[in-house]
Scaffold this active site. Sequence first.
Site, short mmCIF file in Angstrom:
data_model
loop_
_atom_site.label_atom_id
_atom_site.label_comp_id
_atom_site.label_asym_id
_atom_site.label_seq_id
_atom_site.Cartn_x
_atom_site.Cartn_y
_atom_site.Cartn_z
N ASP A 398 0.73 -1.49 -0.28
CA ASP A 398 -0.03 0.17 -0.31
C ASP A 398 0.74 1.54 -0.19
OD1 ASP A 398 -2.60 1.58 0.46
OD2 ASP A 398 -1.62 2.01 1.96
N GLU A 434 1.62 -0.51 -5.23
CA GLU A 434 0.74 0.46 -5.41
C GLU A 434 1.59 2.20 -5.80
OE1 GLU A 434 -3.37 2.46 -4.21
OE2 GLU A 434 -2.11 2.31 -2.61
#
Length: 760
Positions: A398, A434
């Site tokens: 993330d 990401e």
Amino acid sequence: MQEAERAARATGGGTAQRPAPSVNGSRRPAPRAAPTRPVWPGAPTPLGARFRVGPDRVAGTNFALWAGGAEAVELCLFDEGQVETRCPLTELTHEIWHGFVPGVRPGQRYGYRVHGRWDPWTGARWNPAKLLLDPYARAVDGGPGNDYGALPAEVYGHVRDWPQQHVADTVRDDRDSAPYVPKGVVVHDDAPDDEWADDRRPKTPWADSVIYELHVRGFTRLHPEVPEELRGTYAGLAHPAALDHLVRLGVTAVELLPVHQFAHEDHLLRRGLRNYWGYNSIGYFAPHAAYAASGTTGQQVGEFKRMVRALHEAGIEVILDVVYNHTAEAGELGPMLSLKGIDNRGYYRLQPNDARRYADYTGCGNTLQVVQPHVLRLITDSLRYWVTEMGVDGFRFDLAAALARSFHDVDMLSPFLAVIAQDPVLRRVKLIAEPWDVGSGGYQVGAFPPLWTEWNDRYRGAVRDFWRGALPDVRDLGYRLSGSSDLYAWGGRRPYASVNFVTAHDGFTLRDLVTYERKHNEANGEGNRDGSDDNRSWNCGAEGETDDEGVTALRRRQLRNLMTTLLLSTGVPMLVAGDEMGRTQRGSNNAYCQDNEISWVDWGLAEEPGWRELFALTSRLIGLRLRHPVLRRRSFFSGRARSADGLRDVAWFTAGGTEMTEGDWFAPTATLGMYLSGRDIPGRDALGAPVVDDSFLAVLHAADEPSPFVLPGPPWAEAYEVVVDTSLDEQGVPPGTVHRAGDVVTVAERSVVLLRVTGG
């Protein structure tokens, strides 16, 4: 300095010898004496709590905690009645406090109290009144948000409601937090049910992967064939009924939304909500206890391992969505649960000109200081643990750009990326970035080094725009369909560096993408201000669910178009759980706090007409992809003729059956033909033989009127067989219609036709 600030420093900036006022202004009473336990010197490694046989064959647990700058550390043991035993750790080796406690066995709950200066103005926030979670705890039990409507004031290191709010975080709160915070649990590393001898990792090559993003709780919470006591748990995901769906669908990997122990935010608890997605980690070694059916005092570890083993037996890899960029302790006004009280200045990035404040590249209040060696060690130790001891096959990071920042800017030679690249364990697993954060210069799509794949949001945007009629031309679509060579054809990267997705957990579901043009996040209680306004969606003529049969039919065709486009594109496709059977979030594009039917998979859809056919099409397309290497290439297309007949590995056609010219790429069009040659696949199979496959022609037509399309003749083909036609409502079997080269076929409005080249 303002008078209020001087006063705050005078009352709250002292050391442990001068406690600050509590919320009611009284002094905190001295803690009652607790029984003591003998503590032997132990060892500074490994970090965390490790049960073992110590000197003289005495069983016990070695505890080791890195707490740079701390003045003293107390190990706190808790029995079933919450009675606390404090054991000072007096051994200090290279800033690691350690000790061996005889008789402490698996199942023991524990935490730490760390002593030091309280001076937030310089970033020092030690407060021994606050029980702290071991960053290396293998299991976690209890914690705020499980039994309270809001975070108790005691879990904050500062006086939360100090009258001068602008200096509230500088006034220390000396009330004991132990009854309200999560506690670590000693775990038996060699428990009999955790044996991995029979585990066989699928080791699916990247190019052959099809990823399925799911939420452990939401996937089985409503599954009628999973026993009720197992729904929403690791054991529920390992149940044969859940595995059967994944196997029938054909996916090769599940990407689990965060399963690290996480905490709920105060603002959600006050609204009667919970953090559902889990992007609020507080324990990087511990499986989230609320997802365990078997217990929370260590049993969750074995249950997670058994889930991984069951998925592996089904041929499915396990990828974890991990959140190492920030923690649940938020900013200076957030709670004190672990790292903030262990060494605030060591673990977090602080603003260079104001150490009270945190550098926030994540939008969540804080950012871990990954350039600090012990923080980098925490992250890499955690990653290796999940691979070697918990059996997982990869990670999706993330806000990975925040991890790649050196001191300020994103740096692809940063310590984090350098360590990953040389680590003998981590460089061999699947690594997905990401590739952005919320800081300046944080958007880094296409910039991560080899070994990494990336979520490709440019793919998402181009495909959504094409099917809603918003692309000015098809240049960008051509790149996205063929592997995004404009982003990834450098440094030895391959087409599978692109994780292609149309939807993800963050945003509309696939069904909602064709049902809503505006977000509907009212249930979050934030006035519908949260969530993105850039959805690139089209509701097909009516906002929300409707009884209009024409609109409903168009929506279902658009779903088939989007799914077909995704699974025919070069790169690694990622689906979201439930999209294959029409899951809806009722227009919410930010269901992060909706732990209810809004987010859970509705298994009743699987048998409904229309959604049953969507599942059949999705499963058939995945199977087609896995059977045909031309649809999952390991090298980028060259676009050059490799033989005398002029056949190329990829060719692009207009509706007139002619190859696209440069002018055609710049001209507005809603029709694109993509020819993939199975004769020109680079590379060889495992036995050294050339890879040869069928050739295919895919015709994508996004206009609202039918279009004639001329099928290209030799050298491309002599005849074509229809394999997929998304204009058909029934998708259970291939259409099978054969056309001669040069025929003019009618492509229905808003549809995809996939044709296989045949001999005539």
